[in-house]
Design a protein around this motif. Sequence first.
Motif, mmCIF file in Angstrom:
data_model
loop_
_atom_site.group_PDB
_atom_site.id
_atom_site.type_symbol
_atom_site.label_atom_id
_atom_site.label_comp_id
_atom_site.label_asym_id
_atom_site.label_seq_id
_atom_site.Cartn_x
_atom_site.Cartn_y
_atom_site.Cartn_z
ATOM 1 N N TYR A 83 24.605 -12.519 9.632
ATOM 2 C CA TYR A 83 23.202 -12.547 10.048
ATOM 3 C C TYR A 83 22.547 -11.169 10.040
ATOM 4 O O TYR A 83 21.317 -11.072 10.126
ATOM 5 N N ILE A 84 23.310 -10.106 9.923
ATOM 6 C CA ILE A 84 22.709 -8.768 9.893
ATOM 7 C C ILE A 84 21.721 -8.621 8.738
ATOM 8 O O ILE A 84 20.569 -8.226 8.943
ATOM 9 N N PRO A 85 22.102 -8.932 7.496
ATOM 10 C CA PRO A 85 21.115 -8.813 6.420
ATOM 11 C C PRO A 85 19.958 -9.793 6.567
ATOM 12 O O PRO A 85 18.833 -9.514 6.123
ATOM 13 N N ARG A 86 20.210 -10.938 7.201
ATOM 14 C CA ARG A 86 19.132 -11.914 7.377
ATOM 15 C C ARG A 86 18.056 -11.388 8.332
ATOM 16 O O ARG A 86 16.869 -11.548 8.072
ATOM 17 N N VAL A 87 18.460 -10.798 9.446
ATOM 18 C CA VAL A 87 17.450 -10.277 10.372
ATOM 19 C C VAL A 87 16.765 -9.042 9.787
ATOM 20 O O VAL A 87 15.565 -8.820 10.018
ATOM 21 N N LEU A 88 17.507 -8.256 9.032
ATOM 22 C CA LEU A 88 16.888 -7.078 8.416
ATOM 23 C C LEU A 88 15.840 -7.457 7.387
ATOM 24 O O LEU A 88 14.879 -6.706 7.152
ATOM 25 N N ALA A 89 15.980 -8.613 6.772
ATOM 26 C CA ALA A 89 15.037 -9.046 5.733
ATOM 27 C C ALA A 89 13.753 -9.645 6.317
ATOM 28 O O ALA A 89 12.802 -9.877 5.566
ATOM 29 N N THR A 90 13.710 -9.917 7.611
ATOM 30 C CA THR A 90 12.510 -10.533 8.192
ATOM 31 C C THR A 90 11.341 -9.556 8.157
ATOM 32 O O THR A 90 11.507 -8.353 8.361
ATOM 33 N N LYS A 91 10.127 -10.107 7.931
ATOM 34 C CA LYS A 91 8.939 -9.274 7.750
ATOM 35 C C LYS A 91 8.014 -9.278 8.964
ATOM 36 O O LYS A 91 7.099 -8.457 9.042
ATOM 37 N N ASN A 92 8.212 -10.218 9.884
ATOM 38 C CA ASN A 92 7.372 -10.263 11.078
ATOM 39 C C ASN A 92 8.172 -10.893 12.219
ATOM 40 O O ASN A 92 9.298 -11.358 12.022
ATOM 41 N N LYS A 93 7.576 -10.918 13.404
ATOM 42 C CA LYS A 93 8.282 -11.411 14.586
ATOM 43 C C LYS A 93 8.598 -12.899 14.489
ATOM 44 O O LYS A 93 9.640 -13.356 14.963
ATOM 45 N N GLU A 94 7.712 -13.656 13.862
ATOM 46 C CA GLU A 94 7.962 -15.090 13.716
ATOM 47 C C GLU A 94 9.199 -15.336 12.859
ATOM 48 O O GLU A 94 10.075 -16.134 13.229
#
Length: 445
Positions: A83-94
Amino acid sequence: MKKVILILLSFMFFGFGNAQQQFDTVAYKSTYKNLFEKTAFGDSLTTENKIAGLSRAWAEAKYNFANFDLVPQVNWDSIYHAYIPRVLATKNKEEYYKVLVEFYKPLNDGHTLIVAPRELWDKMYATLPIKTKLLDGKVVITRLKSTEEVYKLLQPRTVIHKINGQLVKQYTERHIAPSINSSTPHDLNARLYSFFFTRGKLSEPVILELETPEGKLFTHSFPRKKMDQLLPATNDYSYKKLDESTSLLTINTFMQPDVIKLYDSIFKAPHPKNLLIDLRENGGGNGNNGFELIGYLTSEPFPMSKQIMRRYKPVQRAWGGEPDVLEIGEYDWMPHQKTVFKGRVIVLTGPDTYSAAEDFLSSFKAIKRGTVIGQTTGGSTGQPLTFPLPFGGLGVVCAKRDVQPDWTEFVGVGIHPDVEVQPTLAAFIAGRDETLETALTILKQ
């Protein structure tokens, strides 16, 4: 002589050598308490905050989650790394919180979840003001929780065939299921097709293909409402006579302490011959409010669920031992009521019977006080542990495992009824309550 006197005076005033501070238990405890109470999250969606939030959720579960043995396939550290790369790829809080919500899903626990911060509720938690249920593979409206004209077509007993142009099963699997934590398959269905069925963005309307009880098909668009603007689903509890010999006590939550006053008024008045207790929509609350009710049904002490807790001892890891010590709590509830109901008792249950309501049922079945009729309960209870996450979000981890007094598991399974009743869509549309009908038939026998 003067030199000796000076040496003695120095010992008197300054001590013999360098005095060392004694161990301060208060300071020690305070230091470790602050580790759990203080947070260092910022307000911006930085790389550091993304990782900090994910790491906090990972660590709280690793050291506090009570049910890892129920998900032996889960390698928690590997999931964290994935999940580390997944959270790093997020662009906004949603986007970030949608990923965090999914992070806890593999734990398969209804009391372990991530709640988005309030600023995101209108983007994630807005919904239609209805209660729905899955019957015979179809979703039917069971209650309308609004008096507004715009929702007048959403009447109970209306079947929903499609949502936003998709069949309901396809829609829920694609848009709802990824964010739902559940303990059992029937718990998942109850959540997918009931509580969270129309959840989404406040700005996006919901287009439903509906079928009235008379068989008329039509499609209509409805606006979602803010989660905190919904009317209460129903009364928390009620009591009524069904006939001269039978009364129905409906308790939809054990959260409110006022329910104790209702017990007092019921059992101090002339008693019915038979008592039905309906817990089919009881999602839990304070378990003591349930045990108080059992205290009116027996004068003998009765066992509560056995409590299984982890106690982590890091020094055991250093010594090559087992760092998790199993702690088991066994307690009896001591009834204190002068009035005891001695008539027949039947409890009605279903997949929405949850948490503290299952604790009640666990003790009720242990003392063999009556019959349980309906469907298997949701299969999730315990003690939620809450902790803060970035931007005002909240994490919840189940920190206590409960089993029935005879060691029977019900977390991840549910509590089975003595008499099973599977409600049908046809009966519901006809206005019949098959579970209640079965209970009344048994009483006549």
